[in-house]
Motif scaffolding. Structure first.
Motif, short mmCIF file in Angstrom:
data_model
loop_
_atom_site.label_atom_id
_atom_site.label_comp_id
_atom_site.label_asym_id
_atom_site.label_seq_id
_atom_site.Cartn_x
_atom_site.Cartn_y
_atom_site.Cartn_z
N MET A 3 27.32 -24.41 9.95
CA MET A 3 28.34 -23.93 9.00
C MET A 3 28.40 -22.51 9.23
N MET A 4 29.27 -21.89 8.29
CA MET A 4 29.24 -20.04 8.42
C MET A 4 28.23 -19.75 7.36
N ALA A 5 27.50 -18.76 7.94
CA ALA A 5 26.59 -18.51 6.91
C ALA A 5 26.69 -16.76 7.05
N ALA A 6 26.12 -16.09 5.94
CA ALA A 6 26.09 -14.56 5.94
C ALA A 6 24.96 -14.25 7.17
N ARG A 7 25.47 -13.09 7.70
CA ARG A 7 24.66 -12.51 9.09
C ARG A 7 23.24 -12.11 8.41
N PRO A 8 22.32 -12.82 8.82
CA PRO A 8 20.71 -12.40 8.46
C PRO A 8 20.34 -10.89 8.90
N SER A 9 19.37 -10.42 7.90
CA SER A 9 19.02 -9.06 8.48
C SER A 9 18.19 -9.23 9.61
N ARG A 10 17.92 -8.16 10.24
CA ARG A 10 16.78 -8.18 11.50
C ARG A 10 15.74 -7.45 11.03
N ILE A 11 14.77 -8.13 11.47
CA ILE A 11 13.20 -7.61 11.19
C ILE A 11 12.94 -6.77 12.38
N GLN A 12 12.33 -5.70 12.06
CA GLN A 12 11.96 -4.67 13.02
C GLN A 12 10.73 -5.08 13.87
N GLY A 13 10.94 -5.20 14.83
CA GLY A 13 9.35 -5.60 15.75
C GLY A 13 9.70 -5.67 17.06
N LEU A 14 8.79 -6.08 17.96
CA LEU A 14 8.68 -5.96 19.48
C LEU A 14 9.79 -6.84 20.14
N ARG A 15 10.33 -7.67 19.48
CA ARG A 15 11.55 -8.43 19.88
C ARG A 15 12.68 -8.75 18.79
N ILE A 16 13.57 -9.04 19.25
CA ILE A 16 14.72 -9.39 18.44
C ILE A 16 14.49 -10.65 17.83
N GLY A 17 14.96 -10.84 16.35
CA GLY A 17 14.63 -12.01 15.87
C GLY A 17 13.45 -12.19 14.74
N GLY A 18 12.77 -13.18 14.93
CA GLY A 18 11.46 -13.30 14.03
C GLY A 18 11.71 -13.81 12.59
N SER A 19 13.07 -14.49 12.24
CA SER A 19 13.27 -15.18 11.30
C SER A 19 13.91 -16.81 11.41
N GLY A 29 22.50 -25.66 0.87
CA GLY A 29 21.07 -26.06 0.94
C GLY A 29 20.73 -25.84 2.32
N MET A 30 20.68 -24.53 2.80
CA MET A 30 20.18 -24.30 4.16
C MET A 30 18.82 -24.44 4.20
N ILE A 31 18.08 -25.25 5.27
CA ILE A 31 16.47 -25.29 5.43
C ILE A 31 16.13 -24.12 5.71
N HIS A 32 16.56 -23.04 6.37
CA HIS A 32 16.13 -21.88 7.01
C HIS A 32 15.86 -20.88 5.67
N ARG A 33 14.58 -20.24 5.67
CA ARG A 33 14.41 -19.45 4.87
C ARG A 33 15.44 -17.98 4.90
N ASP A 34 16.01 -17.53 4.09
CA ASP A 34 16.82 -16.43 3.94
C ASP A 34 18.13 -16.87 4.36
N ALA A 35 18.47 -18.05 4.88
CA ALA A 35 19.75 -18.34 5.03
C ALA A 35 20.78 -18.74 4.14
N VAL A 36 21.88 -18.15 4.03
CA VAL A 36 22.83 -18.40 2.79
C VAL A 36 23.95 -18.79 3.23
N ALA A 37 24.64 -20.25 3.20
CA ALA A 37 25.60 -20.56 3.61
C ALA A 37 27.01 -20.08 2.98
N SER A 38 27.95 -19.69 3.56
CA SER A 38 29.46 -19.27 2.78
C SER A 38 29.75 -20.60 2.12
N GLN A 39 30.23 -20.32 0.65
CA GLN A 39 30.93 -21.21 0.13
C GLN A 39 32.33 -21.22 0.19
#
Length: 675
Positions: free
Chosen positions: A406-422, A573-583
């Protein structure tokens, strides 16, 4: 003595890599771990009902006693890189030469950790520079390299021109599949003459005899250290059984790359069938294939974001929805799950300062049962009270191997050693490739060749405009081997396991029913891509408005009057934490509409135009990343059979599994091995 030194050094190495590194949340100050989660489907960000301390600390509300020692541990990472042994302990000031310049018993310098460091050894009269790659700093499968440099110093405690002897013992770790040490050649003008004793091999301390200085002139006792030896180590994959004497738990084993503990990105799935699973490095080519497919519908780009793209907050023991225009409404009929979403983020703003919609009166402010159900399909607000959709940018995100894409809101980035983290960032990252993870014979005992894993090379095919193109699949970053799949007729998009097709089949040589392979077409704007099915020409990935369907089908609990798959997709009902699907927006699969309007970037039925270059991909592989590859038989027995493994110390907020159940093909799966 050597065994004791090796054992202590290897324990120290594993502790630094696995129990110190990774206890701070990226580069976020004040967010540290007290207890390190080591279970199945766990997360450093916490899981439901996690005890106190089993998650990141909050920089404003926690200060556990271990945070002081945790900070101290980072200041001691360079501790014990070198050990120095004095041959005359009864006289600690005894130099490594006699007063008349003749050599005395040499000092012994132990180089024990593969951490770059420098040593000023005034008692020996030399400077030591150790430049080393640690496990995790080089690409998986590549050798780790270390170089030893030594130079005499002017300030040494002996007679001028005296030669100093030094024995340098270099640890060649037990975890190395191969270990090589090469002594740099030297000539008559060298300041450090050297020779090696014994044959370098893994699990040994290798001695190097050094003769430092001894020429009496300034040019031979000053200057930059010179290279004396180069070491190359190739770590190997190993399994280590859980520390439990009970026989029923013998199958629980961790996967290590040298001393580095690897964790699989899973929500609890953890079965690896012995001799039918192979762990191979993620190839360098795969790193360049990662994309995040982002788009911005015209209405959102013009600022006309629908009120339904708001977000939920909890305040005054009630649930509120904050609309895109920063007004708020009371969700009078909020379910328990709706309340849980509203409590996901603690607000940093005063909700009372946000104006009431409709001046605090009428159905726009007090939502009735139907409007409450629609509001409860939204996600939680960010800490500043804003909607995740405020930017108007949507990304293509999967919802697990049984959920819809589905289409979802772009999640925010976590500042760390690599891109990603969520979990959300991982689920919105795809490997756009013409060489997907391939099948191989399940009974094959030896490790498959890398070309077999990645699948066959593909011959370019001409497109309608004459450009050479390759068919591609969109493989989920965190679920290798599972690709974006479109069901003809329903238009539903899901993740499915890619199946190898029969010889001579067109495209990638894989079954393409339902649609799994795509022509990727760069649009006239030069920046966006559209995807057309190779199996069904004229059928494209399209952006569709789901607002009308949602308004006609919402139920009291926020689900939909459609199939279970549609319920999951449209309820948020996204299974991923902090993921928000577009309605309001969903991605589908349909034939291109006739009489298209090129002035509308996302007309109903028009190919979706995905941008891959706005801010780059949302996630990336750690340098030491591996694919655990199962077989078709394992998938039939256990469900999911491919996993992405990355270092435990690089996990941030993702869900992961450390101990896998390593079973034989016909073994029953113990209850504790289930997700």
């Amino acid at each position: 003595m050597a065994d004791h030194i090796m054992g202590h050094a290897e324990y120290y190495e594993r502790t630094v890599l696995n129990a110190v590194l990774g206890t701070q949340r990226g580069t976020q100050p004040g967010e540290m771990l007290y207890m390190y989660p080591m279970g199945s489907g766990v997360s450093k960000a916490g899981i439901p009902d996690a005890p106190q301390g089993h998650h990141w600390s909050d920089p404003e509300h926690h200060f556990w006693c271990c945070q002081g020692s945790g900070v101290e541990a980072f200041a001691r990472i360079a501790d014990s890189v070198f050990w120095l042994h004095n041959p005359a302990p009864e006289d600690p000031g005894s130099p490594p030469f006699s007063g008349d310049g003749s050599a005395a018993a040499p000092y012994h310098l132990f180089v024990l950790q593969y951490i770059s460091s420098e040593l000023e050894a005034s008692e020996i009269g030399c400077k030591v520079r150790w430049q080393a790659e640690h496990v995790g700093s080089a690409l998986a499968g590549d050798p780790l390299r270390a170089q030893l440099y030594i130079a005499p110093t002017r300030a040494h405690p002996g007679a001028a021109g005296a030669e100093r002897k030094l024995v340098v013992w270099v640890r060649m770790p037990r975890w190395a599949a191969s270990a090589e040490l090469e002594v740099a050649p030297h000539d008559a003008g060298t300041r450090v003459r050297r020779e090696i004793f014994g044959t370098p091999s893994a699990g040994k301390l290798v001695p190097l005899q050094m003769h430092i200085g001894g020429r009496g002139s300034a040019e031979h006792v000053e200057g930059e250290p010179e290279l004396v030896a180069t070491i190359a180590l190739t770590p190997q994959i190993m399994y280590e059984q859980v520390k439990d004497v009970r026989a029923e738990f013998r199958s629980l084993q961790a996967v290590l790359y040298g001393p580095l503990v690897l964790a699989g990105l899973t929500y609890g799935e953890r079965v690896l069938r012995d001799s039918h699973s192979h762990i191979v490095p993620v190839p360098a080519s795969a790193r360049d294939e990662l994309v995040t497919l982002e788009l911005q519908p015209q209405q959102m780009r013009d600022g006309a974001v629908a009120a339904q793209e708001g977000c939920l907050v909890s305040a005054w023991e009630n649930v509120w929805t904050v609309h895109a225009d920063r007004t708020r409404s009371w969700v009078k009929y909020a379910s328990a799950s709706c309340l849980a979403k509203a409590k996901e983020h603690e607000l940093s703003v005063d909700l009372a300062r946000l104006p009431k919609r409709g001046d605090g009166e009428g159905p726009d402010y007090v939502l009735d049962e139907r409007a409450s159900a629609a509001a409860c399909t939204q996600g939680g607000c960010l800490s500043d009270g804003s909607s995740p959709f405020l930017s108007g940018r949507l990304v293509l995100m999967h919802n697990g191997t049984r959920g819809r894409v589905m289409m979802a809101a772009r999640p925010s980035r976590i500042q760390g050693l690599r891109i990603g983290g969520s979990d959300a960032a991982n689920a919105a990252t795809w490997r756009m490739t013409s060489r997907p993870l391939a099948e191989y014979h399940p009974g094959r005992a030896q490790r498959p060749h890398r070309s077999e894993i990645l699948g066959p090379e593909v011959t370019p095919n001409p497109s309608n405009n004459g450009n050479a193109r390759l068919p591609v699949v969109l493989e989920a970053f965190d679920r290798p081997g599972y690709v974006l799949t479109a069901e003809h007729g329903s238009g539903r998009l899901t993740l499915t396991r890619l199946r190898q097709g029969s010889p001579g089949e067109e495209g990638l040589g894989y079954s393409d029913t339902p649609a799994t392979q795509w022509w990727h077409v760069r649009n006239e704007d030069g920046a966006s891509l559209s995807f057309e099915s190779t199996a069904l020409p004229g059928h494209w990935l399209t952006l569709q408005s789901s607002l009308q369907r949602r308004e006609s089908g919402a139920t009291a609990d926020g689900s939909m009057d459609h199939s279970p798959d549609e319920d999951e997709a449209q309820s948020g009902g996204m299974i991923h934490r902090d993921a928000v699907a577009s309605q309001q927006w969903t991605v589908g699969f349909q034939q291109r509409a006739s009489g298209r309007n090129d002035d509308l970037p996302h007309h109903q039925g028009e190919p979706a135009r995905f941008n891959t270059e706005n801010e780059g991909t949302l996630a990336e592989y750690a340098k030491s990343s591996f694919w655990a590859i199962g077989s078709d038989d394992q998938e039939h027995i256990d469900g999911r059979n491919h996993f992405l493994l990355m270092p435990l110390n690089e996990m941030v907020d993702e869900h992961y599994t450390v101990y896998f159940c390593k079973l034989q093909m016909l073994d029953a799966v113990p209850d504790f091995c289930g997700p």
